[in-house]
Design a protein around this motif. Structure first.
Motif, mmCIF file in Angstrom:
data_model
loop_
_atom_site.group_PDB
_atom_site.id
_atom_site.type_symbol
_atom_site.label_atom_id
_atom_site.label_comp_id
_atom_site.label_asym_id
_atom_site.label_seq_id
_atom_site.Cartn_x
_atom_site.Cartn_y
_atom_site.Cartn_z
ATOM 1 N N ASP A 109 52.180 37.513 -35.319
ATOM 2 C CA ASP A 109 53.035 36.801 -34.367
ATOM 3 C C ASP A 109 54.407 36.467 -34.939
ATOM 4 N N TYR A 110 54.505 36.327 -36.240
ATOM 5 C CA TYR A 110 55.783 35.955 -36.855
ATOM 6 C C TYR A 110 56.685 37.171 -37.121
ATOM 7 N N VAL A 111 56.244 38.351 -36.708
ATOM 8 C CA VAL A 111 57.033 39.567 -36.895
ATOM 9 C C VAL A 111 57.553 40.034 -35.538
ATOM 10 N N TYR A 112 58.837 40.359 -35.488
ATOM 11 C CA TYR A 112 59.454 40.889 -34.271
ATOM 12 C C TYR A 112 59.637 42.393 -34.445
ATOM 13 N N PHE A 113 59.163 43.156 -33.468
ATOM 14 C CA PHE A 113 59.352 44.610 -33.480
ATOM 15 C C PHE A 113 59.801 45.039 -32.092
ATOM 16 N N SER A 114 60.834 45.851 -32.027
ATOM 17 C CA SER A 114 61.347 46.325 -30.744
ATOM 18 C C SER A 114 61.257 47.841 -30.659
ATOM 19 N N SER A 121 65.814 38.647 -41.647
ATOM 20 C CA SER A 121 66.003 38.145 -40.283
ATOM 21 C C SER A 121 65.904 39.234 -39.206
ATOM 22 N N CYS A 181 63.341 41.160 -38.750
ATOM 23 C CA CYS A 181 61.950 41.181 -38.282
ATOM 24 C C CYS A 181 61.303 39.811 -38.263
ATOM 25 N N HIS A 182 61.901 38.862 -38.973
ATOM 26 C CA HIS A 182 61.317 37.522 -39.084
ATOM 27 C C HIS A 182 62.310 36.476 -38.595
ATOM 28 N N ASP A 183 61.803 35.494 -37.854
ATOM 29 C CA ASP A 183 62.638 34.368 -37.440
ATOM 30 C C ASP A 183 62.983 33.514 -38.652
#
Length: 88
Positions: free
Chosen positions: A27-32, A82, A84-86
């Motif tokens: 959940d703490y990883v952002y992937f687009s 930053s 991939c991670h907030d």
């Protein structure tokens, strides 16, 4: 292929595709997908194998931080935390 036709039908009808998740990131990883595909020009097959020839998609590559950073290095993409991670 009939599978691509199914996807096209969802698009025509404006309906969401009922994806079955194969890859999971914390959940703490952002992937687009949009950024990797549209902005960076990375084709689906780079991570998912020869999708046009497959009945189902299987996990082809690791989505560990090391694997992602190695791919960024290979494509000369930034490896800033930053991306991939907030920030905390």
């Amino acid at each position: 292929s009939p599978h691509i036709q199914k996807l096209a039908d969802f698009e025509k009808q404006g309906k969401p595709v009922p994806w079955v998740k194969v890859y999971r990131v914390p959940d703490y990883v952002y992937f687009s997908h949009e950024f990797h595909y549209k902005e960076a020009g990375i084709g689906c097959e780079s991570c998912h194998g020869p999708v046009a020839e497959r009945e189902v998609i299987v996990k082809e590559k690791s989505v560990s931080m090391n694997a992602c950073m190695a791919c960024h290095d290979k494509h000369k993409a930034p490896n800033d935390c930053s991306l991939c991670h907030d920030a905390l």
